[in-house]
Motif scaffolding. Structure first.
Motif, PDB file in Angstrom:
ATOM      1  N   TYR A 166       0.833  -1.198   0.000  1.00 14.46           N
ATOM      2  CA  TYR A 166       0.000   0.000   0.000  1.00 14.46           C
ATOM      3  C   TYR A 166       0.864   1.242   0.000  1.00 14.46           C
ATOM      4  CZ  TYR A 166      -4.315  -2.471   1.232  1.00 14.46           C
ATOM      5  OH  TYR A 166      -5.409  -3.284   1.219  1.00 14.46           O
ATOM      6  N   GLU A 167       0.318   2.295  -0.554  1.00 15.02           N
ATOM      7  CA  GLU A 167       0.810   3.646  -0.299  1.00 15.02           C
ATOM      8  C   GLU A 167      -0.124   4.209   0.759  1.00 15.02           C
ATOM      9  OE1 GLU A 167       1.191   6.336  -3.588  1.00 15.02           O
ATOM     10  OE2 GLU A 167       1.921   4.739  -4.890  1.00 15.02           O
ATOM     11  N   LEU A 168       0.438   4.756   1.812  1.00 16.29           N
ATOM     12  CA  LEU A 168      -0.348   5.349   2.892  1.00 16.29           C
ATOM     13  C   LEU A 168      -0.010   6.827   2.979  1.00 16.29           C
ATOM     14  CD1 LEU A 168      -2.157   5.243   5.440  1.00 16.29           C
ATOM     15  CD2 LEU A 168      -0.110   4.525   6.714  1.00 16.29           C
ATOM     16  N   LYS A 169      -1.047   7.649   2.927  1.00 20.67           N
ATOM     17  CA  LYS A 169      -0.858   9.103   3.030  1.00 20.67           C
ATOM     18  C   LYS A 169      -1.062   9.536   4.481  1.00 20.67           C
ATOM     19  CE  LYS A 169      -0.585   9.929  -1.437  1.00 20.67           C
ATOM     20  NZ  LYS A 169       0.586  10.346  -2.105  1.00 20.67           N
ATOM     21  N   ILE A 170      -0.047  10.217   5.001  1.00 23.91           N
ATOM     22  CA  ILE A 170      -0.131  10.807   6.335  1.00 23.91           C
ATOM     23  C   ILE A 170       0.418  12.221   6.213  1.00 23.91           C
ATOM     24  CG2 ILE A 170       0.610  10.708   8.750  1.00 23.91           C
ATOM     25  CD1 ILE A 170       1.080   7.700   8.381  1.00 23.91           C
ATOM     26  N   GLU A 171      -0.447  13.207   6.468  1.00 24.67           N
ATOM     27  CA  GLU A 171      -0.031  14.611   6.435  1.00 24.67           C
ATOM     28  C   GLU A 171       0.686  14.967   5.122  1.00 24.67           C
ATOM     29  OE1 GLU A 171      -0.297  16.530   9.564  1.00 24.67           O
ATOM     30  OE2 GLU A 171      -1.295  14.822  10.489  1.00 24.67           O
ATOM     31  N   ASN A 172       0.080  14.631   4.000  1.00 24.22           N
ATOM     32  CA  ASN A 172       0.621  14.929   2.665  1.00 24.22           C
ATOM     33  C   ASN A 172       1.964  14.258   2.366  1.00 24.22           C
ATOM     34  OD1 ASN A 172      -1.579  16.545   1.862  1.00 24.22           O
ATOM     35  ND2 ASN A 172      -0.741  18.241   3.057  1.00 24.22           N
ATOM     36  N   GLN A 173       2.322  13.248   3.125  1.00 28.34           N
ATOM     37  CA  GLN A 173       3.547  12.474   2.898  1.00 28.34           C
ATOM     38  C   GLN A 173       3.128  11.034   2.571  1.00 28.34           C
ATOM     39  OE1 GLN A 173       6.804  13.633   3.153  1.00 28.34           O
ATOM     40  NE2 GLN A 173       7.561  11.631   2.553  1.00 28.34           N
ATOM     41  N   THR A 174       3.845  10.398   1.649  1.00 32.07           N
ATOM     42  CA  THR A 174       3.548   9.020   1.274  1.00 32.07           C
ATOM     43  C   THR A 174       4.518   8.067   1.956  1.00 32.07           C
ATOM     44  OG1 THR A 174       2.694   9.687  -0.886  1.00 32.07           O
ATOM     45  CG2 THR A 174       3.370   7.398  -0.659  1.00 32.07           C
ATOM     46  N   TYR A 175       3.955   7.025   2.567  1.00 31.05           N
ATOM     47  CA  TYR A 175       4.730   5.951   3.177  1.00 31.05           C
ATOM     48  C   TYR A 175       4.267   4.651   2.533  1.00 31.05           C
ATOM     49  CZ  TYR A 175       5.707   9.533   6.599  1.00 31.05           C
ATOM     50  OH  TYR A 175       6.098  10.698   7.194  1.00 31.05           O
ATOM     51  N   PHE A 176       5.210   3.815   2.150  1.00 32.52           N
ATOM     52  CA  PHE A 176       4.852   2.529   1.576  1.00 32.52           C
ATOM     53  C   PHE A 176       4.750   1.507   2.691  1.00 32.52           C
ATOM     54  CE2 PHE A 176       6.864   4.863  -1.861  1.00 32.52           C
ATOM     55  CZ  PHE A 176       5.904   4.723  -2.850  1.00 32.52           C
ATOM     56  N   ILE A 177       3.735   0.669   2.591  1.00 31.42           N
ATOM     57  CA  ILE A 177       3.487  -0.366   3.588  1.00 31.42           C
ATOM     58  C   ILE A 177       3.669  -1.716   2.918  1.00 31.42           C
ATOM     59  CG2 ILE A 177       1.803  -1.326   5.214  1.00 31.42           C
ATOM     60  CD1 ILE A 177       2.834   1.645   5.770  1.00 31.42           C
ATOM     61  N   ASP A 178       4.754  -2.386   3.262  1.00 32.67           N
ATOM     62  CA  ASP A 178       5.119  -3.662   2.656  1.00 32.67           C
ATOM     63  C   ASP A 178       5.584  -4.598   3.766  1.00 32.67           C
ATOM     64  OD1 ASP A 178       6.086  -5.784   1.207  1.00 32.67           O
ATOM     65  OD2 ASP A 178       7.516  -4.620   0.034  1.00 32.67           O
ATOM     66  N   LEU A 179       4.640  -5.337   4.339  1.00 34.10           N
ATOM     67  CA  LEU A 179       4.990  -6.176   5.475  1.00 34.10           C
ATOM     68  C   LEU A 179       5.805  -7.400   5.094  1.00 34.10           C
ATOM     69  CD1 LEU A 179       1.946  -5.160   7.402  1.00 34.10           C
ATOM     70  CD2 LEU A 179       4.136  -5.552   8.543  1.00 34.10           C
ATOM     71  N   TRP A 180       5.834  -7.789   3.836  1.00 31.12           N
ATOM     72  CA  TRP A 180       6.786  -8.820   3.418  1.00 31.12           C
ATOM     73  C   TRP A 180       8.195  -8.253   3.565  1.00 31.12           C
ATOM     74  CZ3 TRP A 180      10.734  -9.125  -0.082  1.00 31.12           C
ATOM     75  CH2 TRP A 180      11.290 -10.391  -0.253  1.00 31.12           C
ATOM     76  N   GLY A 181       8.377  -7.041   3.107  1.00 29.09           N
ATOM     77  CA  GLY A 181       9.686  -6.396   3.181  1.00 29.09           C
ATOM     78  C   GLY A 181      10.196  -6.250   4.606  1.00 29.09           C
ATOM     79  N   ALA A 182       9.288  -6.101   5.551  1.00 31.42           N
ATOM     80  CA  ALA A 182       9.696  -5.942   6.945  1.00 31.42           C
ATOM     81  C   ALA A 182      10.502  -7.146   7.430  1.00 31.42           C
ATOM     82  CB  ALA A 182       8.467  -5.741   7.829  1.00 31.42           C
ATOM     83  N   ASP A 183      10.200  -8.324   6.929  1.00 34.48           N
ATOM     84  CA  ASP A 183      10.947  -9.525   7.306  1.00 34.48           C
ATOM     85  C   ASP A 183      12.249  -9.665   6.526  1.00 34.48           C
ATOM     86  OD1 ASP A 183       9.088 -10.283   9.172  1.00 34.48           O
ATOM     87  OD2 ASP A 183       8.146 -11.817   7.936  1.00 34.48           O
ATOM     88  N   TRP A 184      12.460  -8.802   5.547  1.00 36.52           N
ATOM     89  CA  TRP A 184      13.620  -8.919   4.660  1.00 36.52           C
ATOM     90  C   TRP A 184      14.458  -7.638   4.624  1.00 36.52           C
ATOM     91  CZ3 TRP A 184      14.767 -13.677   3.620  1.00 36.52           C
ATOM     92  CH2 TRP A 184      13.752 -14.620   3.769  1.00 36.52           C
ATOM     93  N   GLU A 185      14.538  -6.987   5.801  1.00 38.03           N
ATOM     94  CA  GLU A 185      15.402  -5.813   5.999  1.00 38.03           C
ATOM     95  C   GLU A 185      15.030  -4.624   5.121  1.00 38.03           C
ATOM     96  OE1 GLU A 185      19.518  -6.989   5.856  1.00 38.03           O
ATOM     97  OE2 GLU A 185      19.225  -8.504   7.408  1.00 38.03           O
ATOM     98  N   ILE A 186      13.754  -4.490   4.852  1.00 36.69           N
ATOM     99  CA  ILE A 186      13.249  -3.326   4.128  1.00 36.69           C
ATOM    100  C   ILE A 186      12.502  -2.472   5.152  1.00 36.69           C
ATOM    101  CG2 ILE A 186      11.655  -2.568   2.326  1.00 36.69           C
ATOM    102  CD1 ILE A 186      12.516  -5.137   0.795  1.00 36.69           C
ATOM    103  N   PRO A 187      12.921  -1.245   5.357  1.00 45.04           N
ATOM    104  CA  PRO A 187      12.367  -0.436   6.441  1.00 45.04           C
ATOM    105  C   PRO A 187      10.942   0.067   6.186  1.00 45.04           C
ATOM    106  CG  PRO A 187      13.996   0.832   5.214  1.00 45.04           C
ATOM    107  CD  PRO A 187      13.998  -0.552   4.639  1.00 45.04           C
ATOM    108  N   PHE A 188      10.299   0.453   7.272  1.00 47.12           N
ATOM    109  CA  PHE A 188       8.985   1.089   7.200  1.00 47.12           C
ATOM    110  C   PHE A 188       9.060   2.250   6.228  1.00 47.12           C
ATOM    111  CE2 PHE A 188       6.185   4.546   8.372  1.00 47.12           C
ATOM    112  CZ  PHE A 188       4.960   3.910   8.506  1.00 47.12           C
ATOM    113  N   GLY A 189       8.034   2.372   5.406  1.00 40.97           N
ATOM    114  CA  GLY A 189       7.959   3.483   4.463  1.00 40.97           C
ATOM    115  C   GLY A 189       8.521   3.144   3.096  1.00 40.97           C
ATOM    116  N   CYS A 190       9.071   1.949   2.954  1.00 40.50           N
ATOM    117  CA  CYS A 190       9.670   1.506   1.688  1.00 40.50           C
ATOM    118  C   CYS A 190       8.965   0.240   1.208  1.00 40.50           C
ATOM    119  CB  CYS A 190      11.152   1.196   1.904  1.00 40.50           C
ATOM    120  SG  CYS A 190      12.097   2.582   2.573  1.00 40.50           S
ATOM    121  N   TYR A 191       9.254  -0.163  -0.020  1.00 38.56           N
ATOM    122  CA  TYR A 191       8.711  -1.431  -0.515  1.00 38.56           C
ATOM    123  C   TYR A 191       9.766  -2.162  -1.318  1.00 38.56           C
ATOM    124  CZ  TYR A 191       7.919   0.852  -5.067  1.00 38.56           C
ATOM    125  OH  TYR A 191       8.072   1.506  -6.253  1.00 38.56           O
TER     126      TYR A 191
END
Length: 130
Positions: A92-117
């Motif tokens: 997902y792309e998540l909008k918070i206060e006009n900023q985009t953060y990518f939500i990729d929970l597969w990546g979280a297990d593979w050293e991909i930080p919050f906000g990235c995919y």
């Protein structure tokens, strides 16, 4: 989680960490547990913490948890689909206060930080970050 978060961004990060710590995302595990690809029963998913669930299921749980706080709405999320080699990959792309953060929970297990995919190939730590 909502009460301990100071703002929407911290809430999103805390829910992201919670979901990531609650489920696993081994590569191609869906081949061993294909029924979980279609799992929609939130109570069943919730009661199976510690188990494998595909990243799209984890991402959906993340979204539902944030919406349930009343601080996010469905329109804050934009669904995206790509590929990890031959496997479909959703985030997902998540909008918070006009900023985009990518939500990729597969990546979280593979050293991909919050906000990235994970970018195509989905190698460990190989991410696209805004």
């Amino acid at each position: 989680i909502d009460r301990t978060s100071k703002d929407k961004l911290e809430l999103a990060k805390n829910v992201y960490d919670f979901v990531n710590q609650s489920y696993t995302s081994p590569i191609r595990r869906y081949l061993k547990e294909p029924g979980k690809i279609f799992e929609k029963d939130i109570k069943r998913i919730w009661n199976n913490k510690g188990e494998y669930y595909p990243s799209h299921v984890q991402n959906e749980l993340f979204k539902k948890m944030l919406i349930s706080t009343g601080k996010f709405i469905d329109e804050d999320f934009i669904y995206r689909q790509g590929f990890c080699q031959i496997s479909p990959h959703e985030y997902y792309e998540l909008k918070i206060e006009n900023q985009t953060y990518f939500i990729d929970l597969w990546g979280a297990d593979w050293e991909i930080p919050f906000g990235c995919y994970a970018k195509i190939g989905c190698a460990k730590g190989d991410a696209i970050c805004p």
